[in-house]
Design a protein around this motif. Structure first.
Motif, short mmCIF file in Angstrom:
data_model
loop_
_atom_site.label_atom_id
_atom_site.label_comp_id
_atom_site.label_asym_id
_atom_site.label_seq_id
_atom_site.Cartn_x
_atom_site.Cartn_y
_atom_site.Cartn_z
N ARG A 76 85.40 30.54 22.57
CA ARG A 76 84.12 31.23 22.48
C ARG A 76 83.70 31.58 21.05
NH1 ARG A 76 85.09 35.71 27.21
NH2 ARG A 76 84.25 34.59 29.02
N HIS A 90 75.49 34.03 25.61
CA HIS A 90 76.32 34.17 26.80
C HIS A 90 76.93 32.81 27.11
CE1 HIS A 90 73.16 32.56 29.64
NE2 HIS A 90 72.41 32.93 28.61
N CYS A 117 80.88 36.43 29.84
CA CYS A 117 80.76 37.27 28.65
C CYS A 117 79.37 37.18 28.03
CB CYS A 117 81.81 36.89 27.61
SG CYS A 117 81.38 35.44 26.60
N GLY A 119 77.99 38.24 23.88
CA GLY A 119 78.48 38.78 22.62
C GLY A 119 77.72 38.20 21.45
N SER A 133 82.07 41.46 21.83
CA SER A 133 81.93 40.76 23.10
C SER A 133 82.14 41.72 24.27
CB SER A 133 82.95 39.62 23.19
OG SER A 133 82.84 38.92 24.40
N GLU A 135 82.57 41.74 28.70
CA GLU A 135 82.98 40.89 29.80
C GLU A 135 82.53 41.48 31.14
OE1 GLU A 135 85.21 37.23 30.43
OE2 GLU A 135 84.89 38.34 28.55
#
Length: 367
Positions: A76, A90, A117, A119, A133, A135
């Motif tokens: 990510r 996202h 997620c 962030g 981030s 979740e």
């Protein structure tokens, strides 16, 4: 955030966190509550290694993610940085459904009820980056584009606050070594990855003959002392090696006296994801032939008063038997204390201990 007042209060909290690290957890929790997340995380990664602070379910699973190597595999942050979007992202901005289904990190998260997620990844200097981030539970479904866009106004504030926090951390590191310079002590501040982030001129004068800042960590040129340094650096990780020495003797050489290196953790650094300083390395020399006092021996090597008396007694010619008689204890008590003294000073024999304490040459056989 329910309205402008909530947003302004959150922005104020973000800037407070820049100077009060404990407040970052409140920032993470407030955004989590506003977005239906189960927790949040800050990741600071780069030259000083990976530092983090997490809350909620992310905090619960973070140790397992780190120990299992999942954080190193996490795609990510790299995808978010490569996207170079000036706002929040996202999962569907970064991956296709097929990519998520095939990715082992998503498998790890979804097996624990997570996997969605939102962030923002903020590049700083060189290869450093800060990632914020949050979740959501997998069963709750992904973040909507509208919810993510509503977070975009926070990006600039998070970036500024992170930069302020990082610069304050470096300023504190430089202040530490400057103060020790005034006291006549060579000193260096080490990052969480055990690299030098600040050093005074006195410490610079010991490079490279005594200390060397290499790509992996700081090293001591003396092989025996460097092995002890590795143990001491490992001991900075909670509960890893509680018996490791924090004061390390370096053998004298023809061109210099014996030295003692003291490694001290910077308290609270583990709670500050932006901390530049994780530990301080201080070097003192031991004047040859000087008989150290018991109080000084105790302070130099983190000994108990009883252990310091044993070390001082041996240095002045005592034996286990005479020390036991003088203190009114059995010889086994003195031997137990002496064993602890050996562990804390990094020596293995009485002769080596006495030689080190008096600044005499430690022979090659002790290396």
């Amino acid at each position: 955030m329910r309205g402008p007042a909530d947003f302004d209060a959150l922005v104020d909290l973000i800037y407070e966190a820049a100077v009060v690290p404990e407040v970052w957890s409140d920032v993470l929790d407030r955004v989590a509550a506003a977005t239906g997340s189960v927790g949040g995380v800050i990741l600071a990664q780069g030259r000083h290694g990976l530092q983090w602070r997490a809350t909620g379910a992310i905090l619960t699973h973070m140790p397992e993610a780190l120990s299992g190597g999942w954080m190193a595999l996490n795609p990510r942050p790299a995808r978010a940085l490569a996207l170079d979007r000036a706002g929040f992202v996202h999962d569907h901005d970064l991956f296709t459904e097929a990519e998520m289904a095939a990715d082992p990190v998503y498998g790890f998260l979804r097996a624990r009820g997570l996997g969605w997620c939102t962030g923002v990844a903020i590049p700083t200097v060189a290869d450093d980056a800060i990632v914020f981030s949050w979740e959501r539970a997998y069963a709750a479904g992904p973040f909507s584009t509208e919810a993510v866009r509503a977070l975009d106004p926070l990006r600039a504030h998070l970036a500024r606050a992170g930069l302020i926090a990082a610069r304050l951390g470096l300023a504190r590191a430089r202040s530490i070594v400057a103060t020790l310079d005034l006291l006549g002590l060579p000193a260096a501040v080490l990052s969480p990855r055990h690299r030098v982030v600040a050093a005074n001129d006195l410490f610079a004068g010991l490079v490279p003959a005594v200390a060397q800042d290499r790509a992996d960590r700081i090293h001591l040129a003396d092989p025996r002392a460097d092995r002890l340094l590795v143990r001491a650096l490992d001991a900075l990780v909670p509960a890893s090696h509680p018996e490791a020495v924090a004061s390390i003797p370096i053998a004298a050489r023809a061109e210099r006296r014996a030295m003692i290196v003291h490694l001290m953790p910077v308290r609270g650094a583990a709670r500050d994801v932006f901390a530049a300083a994780a530990s301080i390395l201080i070097v003192v020399d031991v004047r040859q032939g000087r008989a150290l006092s018991a109080d000084l021996i105790q302070g130099l090597f983190d000994l108990t008063p009883a252990e310091a008396r044993v070390a001082r007694g041996l240095m002045t010619g005592g034996t286990v038997g005479t020390l036991a008689g003088a203190q009114g204890v059995v010889p086994a008590t003195i031997r137990t204390q002496l064993k602890s003294v050996f562990a804390k000073t990094g020596t293995a024999r009485q002769a080596d201990l006495v030689a080190m304490l008096t600044g005499a040459m430690i022979g090659p056989e002790a290396l």
